[in-house]
Write a protein that holds these residues in place. Sequence first.
Motif, PDB file in Angstrom:
ATOM      1  N   GLY A  80      36.175  10.533  17.533  1.00 35.24           N
ATOM      2  CA  GLY A  80      38.065   9.564  18.337  1.00 35.24           C
ATOM      3  C   GLY A  80      37.380   9.547  19.970  1.00 35.24           C
ATOM      4  N   GLU A  81      36.257   8.894  20.100  1.00 34.19           N
ATOM      5  CA  GLU A  81      35.458   8.838  21.198  1.00 34.19           C
ATOM      6  C   GLU A  81      35.865   7.104  21.422  1.00 34.19           C
ATOM      7  N   ASP A  82      36.492   6.771  20.673  1.00 34.45           N
ATOM      8  CA  ASP A  82      36.460   4.648  21.025  1.00 34.45           C
ATOM      9  C   ASP A  82      38.590   4.981  21.191  1.00 34.45           C
ATOM     10  N   GLY A  83      39.019   6.049  21.362  1.00 35.96           N
ATOM     11  CA  GLY A  83      40.819   5.757  21.838  1.00 35.96           C
ATOM     12  C   GLY A  83      40.852   6.183  20.076  1.00 35.96           C
ATOM     13  N   SER A  84      40.258   6.832  18.708  1.00 32.44           N
ATOM     14  CA  SER A  84      41.032   6.792  17.953  1.00 32.44           C
ATOM     15  C   SER A  84      41.705   8.072  17.889  1.00 32.44           C
ATOM     16  N   LEU A  85      41.918   7.975  16.703  1.00 26.99           N
ATOM     17  CA  LEU A  85      41.999   9.935  16.339  1.00 26.99           C
ATOM     18  C   LEU A  85      40.997  10.794  16.065  1.00 26.99           C
ATOM     19  N   ALA A  86      41.108  11.543  16.554  1.00 29.05           N
ATOM     20  CA  ALA A  86      39.833  12.820  15.929  1.00 29.05           C
ATOM     21  C   ALA A  86      40.045  13.565  15.336  1.00 29.05           C
ATOM     22  N   VAL A  87      39.103  12.874  14.252  1.00 31.37           N
ATOM     23  CA  VAL A  87      39.486  14.310  13.117  1.00 31.37           C
ATOM     24  C   VAL A  87      38.728  15.309  12.713  1.00 31.37           C
ATOM     25  N   SER A 144      44.231   8.567   4.923  1.00 32.51           N
ATOM     26  CA  SER A 144      44.135   7.963   4.867  1.00 32.51           C
ATOM     27  C   SER A 144      44.624   6.559   6.345  1.00 32.51           C
ATOM     28  N   LEU A 145      44.328   5.146   6.606  1.00 28.46           N
ATOM     29  CA  LEU A 145      44.546   4.500   7.422  1.00 28.46           C
ATOM     30  C   LEU A 145      46.230   3.880   8.063  1.00 28.46           C
ATOM     31  N   GLU A 146      46.653   4.235   7.269  1.00 30.33           N
ATOM     32  CA  GLU A 146      47.965   3.949   7.084  1.00 30.33           C
ATOM     33  C   GLU A 146      48.509   4.666   8.072  1.00 30.33           C
ATOM     34  N   VAL A 147      48.064   6.380   7.801  1.00 29.47           N
ATOM     35  CA  VAL A 147      49.162   7.527   8.487  1.00 29.47           C
ATOM     36  C   VAL A 147      48.188   7.647   9.309  1.00 29.47           C
ATOM     37  N   LYS A 148      46.998   7.427   9.554  1.00 31.01           N
ATOM     38  CA  LYS A 148      45.904   7.807  11.263  1.00 31.01           C
ATOM     39  C   LYS A 148      47.098   6.790  11.905  1.00 31.01           C
ATOM     40  N   GLN A 149      46.673   5.913  11.700  1.00 32.73           N
ATOM     41  CA  GLN A 149      47.176   4.437  12.636  1.00 32.73           C
ATOM     42  C   GLN A 149      49.114   4.701  13.411  1.00 32.73           C
ATOM     43  N   GLU A 150      49.788   5.164  11.884  1.00 34.07           N
ATOM     44  CA  GLU A 150      50.953   6.092  12.601  1.00 34.07           C
ATOM     45  C   GLU A 150      50.574   6.869  13.607  1.00 34.07           C
ATOM     46  N   LEU A 151      49.250   8.162  13.236  1.00 32.29           N
ATOM     47  CA  LEU A 151      49.888   9.036  14.126  1.00 32.29           C
ATOM     48  C   LEU A 151      49.525   8.930  15.511  1.00 32.29           C
ATOM     49  N   LEU A 152      48.628   7.772  15.299  1.00 34.23           N
ATOM     50  CA  LEU A 152      48.129   7.143  16.524  1.00 34.23           C
ATOM     51  C   LEU A 152      48.951   6.870  17.345  1.00 34.23           C
ATOM     52  N   THR A 158      46.221  12.352  18.988  1.00 34.51           N
ATOM     53  CA  THR A 158      45.304  12.386  19.572  1.00 34.51           C
ATOM     54  C   THR A 158      44.608  13.044  18.612  1.00 34.51           C
ATOM     55  N   HIS A 159      44.863  14.352  18.081  1.00 28.85           N
ATOM     56  CA  HIS A 159      43.625  14.749  16.932  1.00 28.85           C
ATOM     57  C   HIS A 159      44.627  15.353  15.646  1.00 28.85           C
ATOM     58  N   LEU A 160      43.333  15.200  14.681  1.00 30.69           N
ATOM     59  CA  LEU A 160      44.213  15.442  13.589  1.00 30.69           C
ATOM     60  C   LEU A 160      43.352  16.250  12.402  1.00 30.69           C
ATOM     61  N   VAL A 161      43.398  17.589  12.567  1.00 30.01           N
ATOM     62  CA  VAL A 161      43.358  19.057  12.158  1.00 30.01           C
ATOM     63  C   VAL A 161      43.968  19.579  10.553  1.00 30.01           C
TER      64      VAL A 161
END
Length: 178
Positions: free
Chosen positions: A63-70, A32-40, A45-48
């Motif tokens: 994650g090229e644009d600085g967001s979380l790589a998944v 979800s966007l909420e969880v990814k934003q909190e992690l960022l 940097t990475h979510l596996v």
Amino acid sequence: MGDTENGEKARKTVFVTVGTTLFDALVRAVDSLEVKQELLKRGYTHLVIQMGRGSYTPTKYGGEDGSLAVDFFTFSSSIADYLRSASLVISHAGSGSIFETLRLGKPLIVVVNEDLMDNHQIELAEELAERKHLYCARPQTLHQTIESMDLESLLPYPPGDAMPVAKLINQFLGFPDD
């Protein structure tokens, strides 16, 4: 502080495991966007995601644009390497996953699968959370747990000390305390 010598952001990986179970609610929650934003926000940097037998497929992202790589996969012969390289582990409430993560000294959020009948794993997760060895969440509260967690406040689990767990199991089975 989290940078490498050449100014790049240090890799901070969150590893999610559902074990051999089907736990789409957890996979959906971490995707979800909420969880990814909190992690960022927390510098990850990475979510596996190890998604097991689930049918929900998370969104892969570079994650090229600085967001979380998944990234994600279904099963692995051993998740030990993923656990070792993780900065944070988010896991289902299976005792094997819990104790392997705690033994490695990794910060852990256990997400309880409320769809399982007779889920005694909830008691184990809540007891260990009460003792400040890990955080306990539900899929719908995961983003709030990440937002409010203080990893510095977690206490290491004493290795080889099975007494607290044995006591908990005895209580659950209704045996008297010695």
